[in-house]
Design a protein around this motif. Structure first.
Motif, PDB file in Angstrom:
ATOM      1  N   ALA A  85       0.678  -1.256   0.173  1.00 58.14           N
ATOM      2  CA  ALA A  85       0.150  -0.319   0.044  1.00 58.14           C
ATOM      3  C   ALA A  85       0.689   1.237  -0.101  1.00 58.14           C
ATOM      4  CB  ALA A  85      -0.937   0.091   1.160  1.00 58.14           C
ATOM      5  N   TYR A  86       0.548   2.414  -0.537  1.00 57.58           N
ATOM      6  CA  TYR A  86       0.884   3.547  -0.364  1.00 57.58           C
ATOM      7  C   TYR A  86       2.212   4.150  -0.338  1.00 57.58           C
ATOM      8  CZ  TYR A  86      -3.546   4.187   2.526  1.00 57.58           C
ATOM      9  OH  TYR A  86      -4.816   4.109   3.096  1.00 57.58           O
ATOM     10  N   PHE A 114      -4.876  -0.150  -2.199  1.00 55.75           N
ATOM     11  CA  PHE A 114      -4.541   1.103  -1.436  1.00 55.75           C
ATOM     12  C   PHE A 114      -3.483   2.067  -2.160  1.00 55.75           C
ATOM     13  CE2 PHE A 114      -7.217  -1.280   1.157  1.00 55.75           C
ATOM     14  CZ  PHE A 114      -8.066  -0.251   2.031  1.00 55.75           C
ATOM     15  N   TYR A 135      -8.753  -5.935  -1.703  1.00 54.51           N
ATOM     16  CA  TYR A 135      -9.069  -6.615  -0.357  1.00 54.51           C
ATOM     17  C   TYR A 135     -11.060  -6.689  -0.557  1.00 54.51           C
ATOM     18  CZ  TYR A 135      -4.831  -5.670   2.116  1.00 54.51           C
ATOM     19  OH  TYR A 135      -3.725  -5.730   2.707  1.00 54.51           O
ATOM     20  N   MET A 167      -7.314  -6.903  10.265  1.00 57.45           N
ATOM     21  CA  MET A 167      -5.868  -6.585  10.252  1.00 57.45           C
ATOM     22  C   MET A 167      -5.180  -7.089  11.424  1.00 57.45           C
ATOM     23  SD  MET A 167      -4.074  -3.252   9.145  1.00 57.45           S
ATOM     24  CE  MET A 167      -4.754  -3.130   7.376  1.00 57.45           C
ATOM     25  N   LEU A 207      -5.014   2.266  10.358  1.00 59.96           N
ATOM     26  CA  LEU A 207      -5.151   1.365   9.389  1.00 59.96           C
ATOM     27  C   LEU A 207      -5.890   0.252   9.873  1.00 59.96           C
ATOM     28  CD1 LEU A 207      -1.862   1.266   7.132  1.00 59.96           C
ATOM     29  CD2 LEU A 207      -4.034   2.724   6.878  1.00 59.96           C
ATOM     30  N   HIS A 210      -9.476   1.433  10.298  1.00 60.37           N
ATOM     31  CA  HIS A 210     -10.303   1.477   8.947  1.00 60.37           C
ATOM     32  C   HIS A 210     -10.491   0.007   8.370  1.00 60.37           C
ATOM     33  CE1 HIS A 210     -11.071   2.861   5.013  1.00 60.37           C
ATOM     34  NE2 HIS A 210     -10.254   1.575   4.507  1.00 60.37           N
ATOM     35  N   ALA A 211      -9.750  -0.676   8.431  1.00 61.25           N
ATOM     36  CA  ALA A 211     -10.021  -2.265   8.030  1.00 61.25           C
ATOM     37  C   ALA A 211     -11.162  -2.788   8.887  1.00 61.25           C
ATOM     38  CB  ALA A 211      -8.646  -3.109   8.188  1.00 61.25           C
ATOM     39  N   HIS A 262       1.452 -13.036   4.343  1.00 56.25           N
ATOM     40  CA  HIS A 262       1.280 -11.545   4.169  1.00 56.25           C
ATOM     41  C   HIS A 262       2.361 -11.039   4.839  1.00 56.25           C
ATOM     42  CE1 HIS A 262      -2.032  -8.705   3.586  1.00 56.25           C
ATOM     43  NE2 HIS A 262      -1.207  -7.769   4.125  1.00 56.25           N
ATOM     44  N   ARG A 265       2.658 -10.234   8.568  1.00 54.73           N
ATOM     45  CA  ARG A 265       1.755  -9.267   9.221  1.00 54.73           C
ATOM     46  C   ARG A 265       0.360  -9.470   9.694  1.00 54.73           C
ATOM     47  NH1 ARG A 265       4.318  -4.459   7.013  1.00 54.73           N
ATOM     48  NH2 ARG A 265       2.396  -3.099   6.391  1.00 54.73           N
TER      49      ARG A 265
HETATM   50  C1  LIG Z   1      -6.812   0.042   5.717  1.00 55.92           C
HETATM   51  C2  LIG Z   1      -5.756   0.168   4.858  1.00 55.92           C
HETATM   52  C3  LIG Z   1      -5.037  -1.247   4.388  1.00 55.92           C
HETATM   53  C4  LIG Z   1      -3.855  -1.145   3.709  1.00 55.92           C
HETATM   54  C5  LIG Z   1      -2.840  -1.759   4.555  1.00 55.92           C
HETATM   55  C6  LIG Z   1      -1.740  -2.628   3.985  1.00 55.92           C
HETATM   56  C7  LIG Z   1      -1.030  -3.273   4.855  1.00 55.92           C
HETATM   57  O1  LIG Z   1      -0.280  -2.680   5.443  1.00 55.92           O
HETATM   58  C8  LIG Z   1      -0.779  -4.650   4.504  1.00 55.92           C
HETATM   59  O2  LIG Z   1      -1.827  -5.347   3.781  1.00 55.92           O
HETATM   60  O3  LIG Z   1      -0.065  -5.494   5.130  1.00 55.92           O
END
Ligand SMILES: CCCCCCC(=O)C(=O)O
Ligand code: FMN
Length: 371
Positions: A85-86, A114, A135, A167, A207, A210-211, A262, A265
């Motif tokens: 992401a980002y 993202f 997602y 998450m 994050l 948000h998830a 992942h 994570r």
């Molecule tokens: C709510 C934003 C989700 C993006 C986060 C991506 C991330 O850190 C991951 O999937 O690991």
């Protein structure tokens, strides 16, 4: 083009060292971190440390071919960029720079849902294949709109990430109260849907909040039919770690799976990706390609994963190190240097083409649970 062999940027790890000093500490923690005690993150790396290879000799390795085919497209390298992401957190051009770098290296780039640049801007500069990662949001209309844009933009496949019903507890991000802000945003998603991802809150990851609000934790295998109905693009499931789920993926018509935890994570304590690769490949039984990610840092790591049955290895953190250190050239540099290491390892292992690579290249007792 990065100067390979300059002594400074010889390995992906060299890019990591350079990147570390250039990235804000909370962003560095976001990139480098894993869930909770980071046991699985460490296990991904340790699994490769254990591997021992079985080189063959007198095999004519004067020419080494690292190219690979997937869904009708031939890539110069079996190393691709995993969805992350980002990218604008580490480079102002973000995913546009990543696409340039991946294209220069002839590598697949899986653009994250993202992403911080539009799917269209990324597609415009790309000279290699792009896929879109998704997602599962509660707002299916938002997913459907993204899928349509990916089709219109010439993206080659959809990669549905199935290991984030919520998450992982990423302690570093929680302690940092990590939030994405300033002029960095998930620009492909309706801003109303993204609102909760910007609130900085001590002790919590924005994050993760948000998830919790926007990701759909109710989905099951039966819901895959909905994604299927949205598009004719190949559907790749990312986050498979067991033979049971591999069999279900085949039953539900997945066009490929990615063996992935992942990058450590999500579920801390989950198995290292490498340790279950053979199990998943066996369960898939040739029904579809198996991709791999988690801990690939060197060409010899990729060689081991490819020998165990992966068609392609995706790299998550290393392209971000390249991007942070040297922009598009850094992404290209990381992919090229790791591909060169792979070609070197293939030559010294006596397997000059990926088709000649099989489990006989790996000393199976060095795989957890191996014979
Ligand atoms: C709510 C934003 C989700 C993006 C986060 C991506 C991330 O850190 C991951 O999937 O690991
Ligand atoms: C900073 C960062 C962001 C990530 N964002 C996503 C994402 O948006 N979607 C996704 O499916 N996986 C995401 N991942 C996981 C990667 O796609 C991949 O599974 C993992 O990084 C592979 O492990 P590696 O970093 O050891 O190569 C992210 C990983 C990192 C490090």
């Amino acid at each position: 083009m990065t100067q390979l062999g300059s002594g400074q940027l010889l390995t992906a790890e060299d890019y990591r060292h350079l990147a570390r000093d250039l990235v804000a500490p909370d962003v560095w923690d976001f990139i480098e971190g894993g869930a909770e005690e980071e046991r699985t993150l460490a296990a991904n790396l340790r699994a490769f440390d254990r591997i021992r290879l079985r080189p063959r000799v007198l095999a004519d390795v004067s020419a080494v071919d690292t190219s690979v085919e997937l869904f009708g497209t031939r890539f110069a390298t079996p190393l691709g960029v995993a969805p992350t992401a980002y990218h604008r957190l580490v480079d102002s051009d973000g995913e546009v720079a990543t696409a340039r770098g991946a294209g220069a290296a002839g590598a697949l780039f899986v653009v994250g849902m993202f992403a911080s640049r539009t799917l269209e801007d990324i597609a415009e500069v790309s000279t290699s294949e792009l896929w879109l990662q998704l997602y599962w949001l509660r707002r299916r209309d938002v997913m459907a709109a993204l899928i349509r844009r990916a089709e219109q933009g010439g993206y080659g496949a959809l990669m549905l990430t199935v290991d984030v019903p919520r998450m992982g507890r990423r302690w570093r991000d929680m302690r940092n109260g990590f939030a994405v802000g300033g002029d960095v945003a998930a620009v492909n998603i309706d801003p109303a849907v993204m609102a909760s991802s910007h609130h900085r809150d001590a002790g919590r990851s924005a994050l993760a909040q948000h998830a919790a609000q926007q990701f759909d934790a109710t989905v099951t295998w039966a819901d895959l039919a909905w994604v299927r109905a949205q598009s004719r693009l190949p559907l790749v499931l990312k986050g498979i770690l067991t033979a049971e789920d591999a069999a279900l993926a085949v039953e539900h018509g997945a066009d490929a799976v990615v063996v992935s935890n992942h990058g450590g994570r999500q579920l801390d304590g989950a198995v290292a990706s490498l340790d279950v690769l053979a199990e998943v490949v066996d369960a898939i039984g040739g029904a579809c390609p198996v991709l791999f990610d988690g801990g690939v840092r060197r060409g010899a790591d990729a060689l081991a994963a490819l020998a165990l049955g992966a068609r392609m290895c995706l790299l998550g953190r290393p392209p971000l190190w390249g991007l942070a250190a040297r922009g598009a050239d850094g992404v290209e540099g990381v992919l090229r240097t790791t591909t060169e290491e792979l070609a070197h390892a293939m030559a010294l292992a006596g397997r000059p083409a990926l088709g000649a690579l099989d489990r006989s290249a790996v000393h199976m007792s060095t795989i957890a649970g191996g014979a």
